[in-house]
Design a protein around this motif. Structure first.
Motif, mmCIF file in Angstrom:
data_model
loop_
_atom_site.group_PDB
_atom_site.id
_atom_site.type_symbol
_atom_site.label_atom_id
_atom_site.label_comp_id
_atom_site.label_asym_id
_atom_site.label_seq_id
_atom_site.Cartn_x
_atom_site.Cartn_y
_atom_site.Cartn_z
ATOM 1 N N SER A 2 21.256 3.831 0.238
ATOM 2 C CA SER A 2 21.502 5.257 0.285
ATOM 3 C C SER A 2 20.375 5.959 1.017
ATOM 4 N N ASN A 3 20.735 6.884 1.919
ATOM 5 C CA ASN A 3 19.698 7.650 2.587
ATOM 6 C C ASN A 3 19.495 8.996 1.915
ATOM 7 N N LYS A 4 19.909 9.114 0.654
ATOM 8 C CA LYS A 4 19.755 10.355 -0.082
ATOM 9 C C LYS A 4 18.801 10.185 -1.260
ATOM 10 N N ASN A 5 17.865 9.257 -1.133
ATOM 11 C CA ASN A 5 16.885 9.072 -2.184
ATOM 12 C C ASN A 5 15.976 10.290 -2.270
ATOM 13 N N ARG A 6 15.352 10.460 -3.408
ATOM 14 C CA ARG A 6 14.434 11.578 -3.603
ATOM 15 C C ARG A 6 13.281 11.475 -2.612
ATOM 16 N N ILE A 7 12.949 12.598 -2.009
ATOM 17 C CA ILE A 7 11.880 12.632 -1.020
ATOM 18 C C ILE A 7 10.542 12.808 -1.730
ATOM 19 N N THR A 8 9.611 11.900 -1.496
ATOM 20 C CA THR A 8 8.286 11.996 -2.105
ATOM 21 C C THR A 8 7.302 12.498 -1.052
ATOM 22 N N ILE A 9 6.480 13.466 -1.447
ATOM 23 C CA ILE A 9 5.532 14.091 -0.533
ATOM 24 C C ILE A 9 4.134 13.998 -1.130
ATOM 25 N N ALA A 10 3.185 13.581 -0.309
ATOM 26 C CA ALA A 10 1.801 13.452 -0.768
ATOM 27 C C ALA A 10 0.876 14.183 0.194
ATOM 28 N N GLN A 11 -0.187 14.759 -0.358
ATOM 29 C CA GLN A 11 -1.237 15.332 0.478
ATOM 30 C C GLN A 11 -2.150 14.192 0.926
ATOM 31 N N ALA A 12 -2.534 14.225 2.177
ATOM 32 C CA ALA A 12 -3.321 13.131 2.743
ATOM 33 C C ALA A 12 -4.644 12.931 2.009
ATOM 34 N N GLN A 13 -4.873 11.703 1.581
ATOM 35 C CA GLN A 13 -6.155 11.289 1.019
ATOM 36 C C GLN A 13 -6.583 10.045 1.797
ATOM 37 N N LEU A 151 9.715 0.900 -0.633
ATOM 38 C CA LEU A 151 9.310 2.083 0.098
ATOM 39 C C LEU A 151 9.098 3.282 -0.822
ATOM 40 N N SER A 152 10.051 3.526 -1.712
ATOM 41 C CA SER A 152 9.966 4.729 -2.545
ATOM 42 C C SER A 152 8.903 4.637 -3.628
ATOM 43 N N GLN A 153 8.611 3.423 -4.104
ATOM 44 C CA GLN A 153 7.641 3.273 -5.186
ATOM 45 C C GLN A 153 6.220 3.021 -4.685
ATOM 46 N N CYS A 154 6.082 2.509 -3.495
ATOM 47 C CA CYS A 154 4.759 2.109 -2.999
ATOM 48 C C CYS A 154 4.211 3.007 -1.890
ATOM 49 N N PHE A 155 5.054 3.863 -1.322
ATOM 50 C CA PHE A 155 4.616 4.762 -0.252
ATOM 51 C C PHE A 155 5.245 6.132 -0.456
ATOM 52 N N PRO A 156 4.518 7.209 -0.157
ATOM 53 C CA PRO A 156 5.190 8.511 -0.078
ATOM 54 C C PRO A 156 6.040 8.529 1.188
ATOM 55 N N GLN A 157 7.166 9.212 1.160
ATOM 56 C CA GLN A 157 7.966 9.274 2.384
ATOM 57 C C GLN A 157 7.335 10.227 3.394
ATOM 58 N N VAL A 158 6.649 11.228 2.875
ATOM 59 C CA VAL A 158 5.999 12.212 3.738
ATOM 60 C C VAL A 158 4.540 12.346 3.330
ATOM 61 N N ILE A 159 3.653 12.366 4.308
ATOM 62 C CA ILE A 159 2.240 12.665 4.070
ATOM 63 C C ILE A 159 1.906 13.929 4.842
ATOM 64 N N GLU A 160 1.405 14.931 4.138
ATOM 65 C CA GLU A 160 1.028 16.196 4.765
ATOM 66 C C GLU A 160 -0.470 16.202 5.022
ATOM 67 N N HIS A 161 -0.851 16.281 6.293
ATOM 68 C CA HIS A 161 -2.257 16.280 6.676
ATOM 69 C C HIS A 161 -2.774 17.719 6.773
ATOM 70 N N ASN A 162 -4.080 17.880 6.703
ATOM 71 C CA ASN A 162 -4.703 19.197 6.752
ATOM 72 C C ASN A 162 -5.933 19.145 7.647
ATOM 73 N N ASN A 163 -6.652 20.264 7.701
ATOM 74 C CA ASN A 163 -7.873 20.402 8.491
ATOM 75 C C ASN A 163 -7.577 20.258 9.989
ATOM 76 N N ASP A 164 -8.396 19.492 10.714
ATOM 77 C CA ASP A 164 -8.242 19.427 12.165
ATOM 78 C C ASP A 164 -6.905 18.823 12.575
ATOM 79 N N PHE A 165 -6.455 17.839 11.830
ATOM 80 C CA PHE A 165 -5.138 17.236 12.065
ATOM 81 C C PHE A 165 -4.246 17.651 10.907
ATOM 82 N N ASP A 166 -3.279 18.512 11.179
ATOM 83 C CA ASP A 166 -2.489 19.074 10.079
ATOM 84 C C ASP A 166 -1.002 18.816 10.234
ATOM 85 N N ASP A 167 -0.647 17.725 10.882
ATOM 86 C CA ASP A 167 0.760 17.387 11.088
ATOM 87 C C ASP A 167 1.415 16.865 9.815
ATOM 88 N N VAL A 168 2.741 16.792 9.867
ATOM 89 C CA VAL A 168 3.534 16.132 8.829
ATOM 90 C C VAL A 168 3.852 14.722 9.326
#
Length: 483
Positions: A2-13, A151-168
């Motif tokens: 399924s491509n409708k799994n819950r989307i996990t988002i993490a702030q870059a560490q 994938l869903s348990q071991c990685f966030p699907q999205v990583i949000e970066h900040n500071n000088d590099f602030d891409d998704v």
């Protein structure tokens, strides 16, 4: 998958790494630390415990039974696949370090429609194109579910970066191969999934999907669609593409098949984006057998059935522990051996059979699972698999994946595609005895399953083809297909 799994988002560490090619690369350093075996098992194992059924009605108990399908018993092979995916993801980002000026310039070139693909030179420090994994194994071994869980348990699907590099950063996207293996349909699925993921992130509302259709709603030129796909995959730092149901290419036209494989070659070679292809064992035959396009396949990883005592004991304890009935069965060697004989250690068959047995005893009011009930339920629930599972247990060679794949599509409610794969099977060279057995199984299938008139007509033609085999000159008896 399924491509409708819950989307996990993490702030870059950002973690530290002593690997030279990983230094100062935020896309790699923001990926979580690699798990060891103990922590991986703890994250992915899931033993479903039956709720207290004493105050539940029969209908309520029946409604609870599908919970059993969420059971996950993790073994060494699963951990090995996790490590393969982790390495694949990291390696794919090596040449896409967004802090390098040549990578930034490359991104502008890719997005410029005035620059042809042939003129664009991908910056490289690894001297390799992106790798791939072809995950195979007979239907029912849990390939799709395992990749989804890793994938869903071991990685966030999205990583949000900040500071000088602030891409998704979109770590992974998962879609299914279209039934007709059409490139436009696959590209559309990938872009729609990317839209869905980005909307949940700080990137916000987007509609890349509209850019691949004209004012009438039709797809634009395929070359332009590929250009748009390349641009947005690169822009949003997509780490891995997962393409499930890759066996759909087997029943596609040769033209569509070749065009689809060429698309994967291009994405891998020009963007350094690795992919995980998931399909049945026979799918490997669609790739170039002369080895000129070995990269199309990738590293083959075959997920096997449960065939060792330790793993079988673990999964048996898990299902025996799930019995929301008044007279639970006590596990014995005899019952364990019977379930192995019937299911051949294929997890989805085992889970489906146990669920069907529980449903039968709840509906009948007997509240007790017996040996004879297990046998009767198996014959009713899996009309196509009686011969298959026995042959697998006996170690006989043959294309077991065919009938398993048919059964899988029927279980998913996709009768048309199940019949399509069944027709593909019977076009192969079958011995008269094998044809007779498959024909008998089709009779049971028609009795136990609801088909419309068009589907019944197709099944009748399949039976007629099988009947011709039965009437042909008898070959030495075997239950297997001629290779």
């Amino acid at each position: 998958m399924s491509n409708k799994n819950r989307i996990t988002i993490a702030q870059a560490q950002y973690r530290e790494s002593h690997v030279s090619t990983h230094q100062d690369n935020p896309l790699i350093l923001a990926i979580p630390e690699r798990l060891d075996g103990k922590h991986f098992r703890a994250k992915l194992t899931n033993i479903v415990v039956a709720a207290d059924h004493t105050q539940m009605s029969d209908d309520q108990r029946l409604a609870e039974l599908p919970m059993l399908r969420q059971t996950r018993v993790i073994n060494v092979q699963h951990f090995e696949l996790y490590n393969e995916i982790y390495d694949l993801l990291s390696q794919g980002y090596v040449d896409r370090n967004p802090t390098r000026t040549d990578v930034i310039a490359w991104g502008y070139d890719v997005a410029d429609s005035n620059i042809s693909r042939e003129q664009i030179e991908r910056p490289s420090i690894s001297q390799t194109t992106a790798d791939a994994i072809f995950l195979t194994g007979m239907s029912g071994t849990g390939k799709s579910t395992l990749v989804s869980r890793i994938l869903s348990q071991c990685f966030p699907q999205v990583i949000e970066h900040n500071n000088d590099f602030d891409d998704v950063q979109v770590v992974y996207l998962s879609v299914d191969m279209p039934h007709n293996a059409n490139r436009s349909a696959l590209i559309s699925s990938i872009i729609r999934e990317l839209d869905r993921v980005l909307r949940a992130s700080k990137f916000g509302q987007c509609d890349y999907s509209s850019s691949i259709r004209d004012s009438t709603g039709k797809y634009i030129n395929i070359d332009r669609m590929v250009d748009i796909l390349r641009t947005i995959l690169l822009r949003h730092h997509v780490g891995i593409l997962v393409i499930d149901e890759f066996q759909n290419l087997q029943v596609a036209s040769q033209r569509y098949r070749d065009e689809m494989l060429q698309l994967f070659d291009e994405l891998s070679n020009t963007l350094s984006i690795p992919n995980v292809k998931i399909g049945t064992p026979d799918t490997i035959q669609i790739f170039d057998k002369k080895g000129r396009h070995k990269r199309r396949v990738g590293a083959t990883f075959e997920l096997s059935r449960i065939n060792n005592e330790r793993d079988w004991a673990a999964i048996m304890n898990a299902i025996i522990g799930y019995q929301p009935i008044n007279k639970p069965m006590v596990l014995s060697d005899k019952i364990s051996d019977l379930l192995m004989a019937l299911t051949a250690g294929v997890p989805s068959i085992l889970m489906s059979l146990w669920e069907a047995c529980l449903a039968e005893v709840i509906r009948s009011g007997s509240e007790s699972i017996t040996e004879s009930l297990i046998k009767k339920t198996f014959n009713k629930r899996f009309p196509l698999l009686k011969i298959v599972t026995r042959n697998i247990n006996q170690g006989k060679s043959g294309r077991h994946s065919d009938l398993l794949t048919v059964q899988q599509y029927l279980d998913a409610g996709n009768e048309d595609f199940g019949i399509k794969f069944l027709n593909k099977l019977v076009q192969k060279s079958l011995t008269p005895e094998a044809a007779q057995q498959v024909s008998a199984d089709v009779d049971v299938l028609i009795t136990e399953h609801s088909f419309n008139d068009e589907q019944l007509s197709k099944l009748q033609k399949i039976k007629e083809h099988l009947h011709k085999n039965v009437e042909s000159i008898r070959l030495p008896k075997t239950l297997e297909h001629d290779e």
